[in-house]
Design a protein around this motif. Structure first.
Motif, mmCIF file in Angstrom:
data_model
loop_
_atom_site.group_PDB
_atom_site.id
_atom_site.type_symbol
_atom_site.label_atom_id
_atom_site.label_comp_id
_atom_site.label_asym_id
_atom_site.label_seq_id
_atom_site.Cartn_x
_atom_site.Cartn_y
_atom_site.Cartn_z
ATOM 1 N N LEU A 169 7.393 1.884 -6.738
ATOM 2 C CA LEU A 169 8.611 2.645 -6.464
ATOM 3 C C LEU A 169 9.815 1.716 -6.362
ATOM 4 O O LEU A 169 10.905 2.034 -6.865
ATOM 5 N N ARG A 170 9.637 0.580 -5.762
ATOM 6 C CA ARG A 170 10.745 -0.379 -5.650
ATOM 7 C C ARG A 170 11.148 -0.923 -7.016
ATOM 8 O O ARG A 170 12.313 -1.280 -7.229
ATOM 9 N N ARG A 171 10.196 -0.960 -7.920
ATOM 10 C CA ARG A 171 10.493 -1.456 -9.266
ATOM 11 C C ARG A 171 11.050 -0.369 -10.180
ATOM 12 O O ARG A 171 11.361 -0.639 -11.333
ATOM 13 N N GLY A 172 11.164 0.852 -9.695
ATOM 14 C CA GLY A 172 11.856 1.857 -10.479
ATOM 15 C C GLY A 172 11.098 3.114 -10.822
ATOM 16 O O GLY A 172 11.653 4.006 -11.482
ATOM 17 N N ALA A 173 9.820 3.245 -10.421
ATOM 18 C CA ALA A 173 9.105 4.495 -10.671
ATOM 19 C C ALA A 173 9.831 5.636 -9.967
ATOM 20 O O ALA A 173 10.190 5.523 -8.793
ATOM 21 N N ARG A 174 10.024 6.739 -10.677
ATOM 22 C CA ARG A 174 10.815 7.849 -10.138
ATOM 23 C C ARG A 174 9.962 8.929 -9.494
ATOM 24 O O ARG A 174 10.486 9.859 -8.874
ATOM 25 N N THR A 175 8.656 8.830 -9.666
ATOM 26 C CA THR A 175 7.767 9.880 -9.170
ATOM 27 C C THR A 175 6.544 9.254 -8.525
ATOM 28 O O THR A 175 6.034 8.227 -8.979
ATOM 29 N N LEU A 176 6.059 9.911 -7.468
ATOM 30 C CA LEU A 176 4.881 9.459 -6.743
ATOM 31 C C LEU A 176 3.772 10.483 -6.925
ATOM 32 O O LEU A 176 3.970 11.676 -6.688
ATOM 33 N N GLY A 177 2.607 10.032 -7.363
ATOM 34 C CA GLY A 177 1.486 10.930 -7.588
ATOM 35 C C GLY A 177 0.452 10.856 -6.478
ATOM 36 O O GLY A 177 0.600 10.112 -5.504
ATOM 37 N N ALA A 178 -0.606 11.627 -6.641
ATOM 38 C CA ALA A 178 -1.673 11.670 -5.648
ATOM 39 C C ALA A 178 -2.925 12.247 -6.291
ATOM 40 O O ALA A 178 -2.851 12.891 -7.341
ATOM 41 N N ALA A 179 -4.055 12.004 -5.663
ATOM 42 C CA ALA A 179 -5.328 12.609 -6.065
ATOM 43 C C ALA A 179 -6.147 12.811 -4.795
ATOM 44 O O ALA A 179 -7.129 12.104 -4.544
#
Length: 409
Positions: A169-179
Motif C-alpha cells: 500500500l505504501r508503494r502505491g497499491a490502491r486496493t486491499l484484498g482478503a481471503a
C-alpha cells in the motif's frame, strides 16, 4: 481533432444510434452524426463501439503455471496448496514473463482497464508485486492496471503478511484484498482489513464465501463492517458461491443488505464452475451467483476472469465477452435487456465498481474505445462477437481481422 470514427453504433438508453466520434489529444471531443472536421478517419461500419472492457478481478502473478502443478481433486484447497508450492520457485522475471502472456491476450480481446490481485506473504515477499508493478509501467500504452494486494494463505495465522500488505500500500497499491475463508479466524481478518483500508484510505476487494456449503458464511458480516466504517461504494466481494445455495427469501434479504451497504459483487464463472460441486455425484450445484436479482435490488455487479491456466482455473483466453457469455449460459440469461446487462457488467458497471469517474463514451473521457463485430450489446454477448480493433487514448492498441471464407472456385 486528430481522428474521426465514422459510423459507430453506440448503445444509448436501450437502443443503438449511428454516429461519429471525434478524438483529439487522446480524448473524446465530439459525438455527433455527420461530423464535419479535418482529421484522419476510421470507419466502424456500423459496428458496436463501447468503452474499453474492464477486468475487475484477475490474478496475473499466478497465471500460466499449469505445467508446474497437479490437478487431481479440483478443489479450492488443492488449488491453494499447489499454487503455494509453485510460488516458492517464482522469480520476478518468471512472474513478469507469464503475466505478460495473459496481459497481451486480454489486450487483444479489448480489455483496457484491469484490477489484478497480487499475493503478498513471507513465502513470496514482494516478488509478485515487483513484477506486476513493472508490467503496469510497460503496458500503460494499452492498459491501465491497478494492483490489489491480498493475503491468499491467511493473515492472522501467517505472521509477517500484514507488514508486506502495508508495504504494498505504501508503494502505491490502491486496493486491499482478503481471503477470510483461508484464515483460522475469518472475522478477525475482515476486521483487520477494514482497519488497514481506513488507515491508508484505499478500497477493499475481498475473495469471499467460496464454498459448497453454507458453513462460516461472512457476507452479512462484511456488509455490517462496510456500514460501520462508512466504506459504502468502496467494497467489492468476489466469488460468493455460497449465495448461489440460498433459498429466494434469504437471497433477496442479502441482496437488499448488499445494496444498502454499498457492497459490490463480482462473479467469476469459469473458476466457480471448475471448483464448486466437487462433493456431489448428482444434482451438482453450479456455484455461479445469478446477478440479475442483485442488479434489480441496486447492487453494482461485474463479471470477471479470475485465473488463467492454473489450478484454480485450468483454461482461459482473456476474453471478457466469452466470460460474460459463459455466465449468461449458466444463469439462464435470455431476455434481450439482461443479455445487454452482461455487457454492462464488463464495461459501465465494472467502472462503477472500480470508481472510474473518467470512463465512458462521453465528451472529455479518454478515447479508450473498442469496436465489436455486432450491432447491439445483446448480439455481442449472444454471439460471442469478436472485438475488431481498439484505441487506447486515441492510439491503436490492437487489431483483430475478421475471418475470411474461401468458397469453391
Amino acid at each position: 481533432m486528430d481522428l474521426i470514427i465514422r459510423n459507430a453504433s453506440l448503445w444509448c438508453e436501450g437502443e443503438t444510434r449511428c454516429t461519429d466520434i471525434g478524438i483529439g489529444d487522446g480524448k473524446i471531443v465530439a459525438i455527433e452524426a455527420a461530423l464535419q472536421a479535418g482529421a484522419r478517419e476510421r470507419d466502424a461500419e456500423t459496428c458496436l463501439v463501447v468503452p474499453g472492457l474492464i477486468e475487475t478481478h484477475i490474478h496475473l502473478d499466478k497465471t500460466c503455471i499449469l505445467d508446474r502443478c497437479r490437478i487431481a481433486e479440483g478443489t479450492v484447497a488443492e488449488a491453494v496448496r499447489e499454487t503455494a508450492a509453485a510460488k516458492r520457485n517464482f522469480t520476478t522475471e518468471d512472474v513478469y514473463a507469464r503475466a505478460k502472456q495473459t496481459v497481451e491476450r486480454c489486450i487483444s480481446h479489448g480489455t483496457m482497464r484491469m484490477r489484478t490481485h497480487v499475493e503478498l506473504d513471507p513465502g513470496i515477499g514482494m516478488i509478485g508485486y515487483d513484477a506486476i508493478e513493472q508490467l503496469k509501467r510497460d503496458y500503460a500504452w494499452a492498459m491501465d492496471i491497478e494492483l490489489c494486494v491480498f493475503p491468499q494463505e491467511g493473515l492472522t495465522n501467517y505472521p509477517g503478511t500484514e507488514e508486506l500488505l502495508i508495504e504494498g500500500l505504501r508503494r502505491g497499491a490502491r486496493t486491499l484484498g482478503a481471503a477470510p475463508y483461508f484464515d483460522i479466524d475469518p472475522a478477525a481478518q475482515i476486521d483487520r482489513i477494514f482497519a488497514i483500508a481506513r488507515e491508508f484510505d484505499v478500497d477493499i476487494d475481498m475473495h469471499l464465501d467460496l464454498a459448497e456449503t453454507l458453513d462460516r458464511m461472512q457476507i452479512e458480516y462484511v456488509c455490517r463492517k462496510t456500514e460501520e466504517y462508512g466504506w459504502g461504494g468502496r467494497v467489492a466481494v468476489g466469488h460468493v458461491t455460497q449465495l448461489s445455495l440460498l433459498p429466494p427469501e434469504r437471497f433477496n434479504a442479502i441482496a437488499m443488505q448488499l445494496a444498502n451497504a454499498g457492497v459490490a459483487v463480482t462473479v467469476l464463472p469459469s473458476t466457480d464452475l471448475h471448483l464448486m460441486g466437487r462433493r456431489q455425484d448428482h444434482g451438482i450445484p453450479r456455484g455461479v451467483v445469478p446477478l440479475e436479482p442483485l442488479r434489480a435490488a441496486g447492487v453494482t455487479c461485474s463479471i470477471s476472469t479470475n485465473n488463467v491456466l492454473n489450478p484454480f482455473t485450468p483454461y482461459g483466453d482473456g476474453s471478457l465477452i466469452r466470460m460474460a457469455n459463459l455466465y449468461a449460459n449458466v444463469c439462464h440469461v435470455s431476455r434481450p435487456d439482461h443479455l445487454a446487462g452482461c455487457l454492462d457488467m464488463i464495461t459501465s458497471d465494472a467502472a462503477r465498481l472500480m470508481r472510474l469517474g473518467d470512463y465512458g463514451v462521453k465528451l472529455g473521457a479518454p478515447a479508450d474505445l473498442v469496436c465489436i463485430d455486432a450491432r447491439s450489446p445483446t448480439e455481442a454477448i449472444a454471439t460471442l462477437a469478436q472485438p475488431l480493433w481498439g484505441l487506447k487514448r486515441g492510439r491503436p492498441s490492437f487489431t483483430r481481422p475478421r475471418p475470411m471464407l474461401h468458397g469453391p472456385g
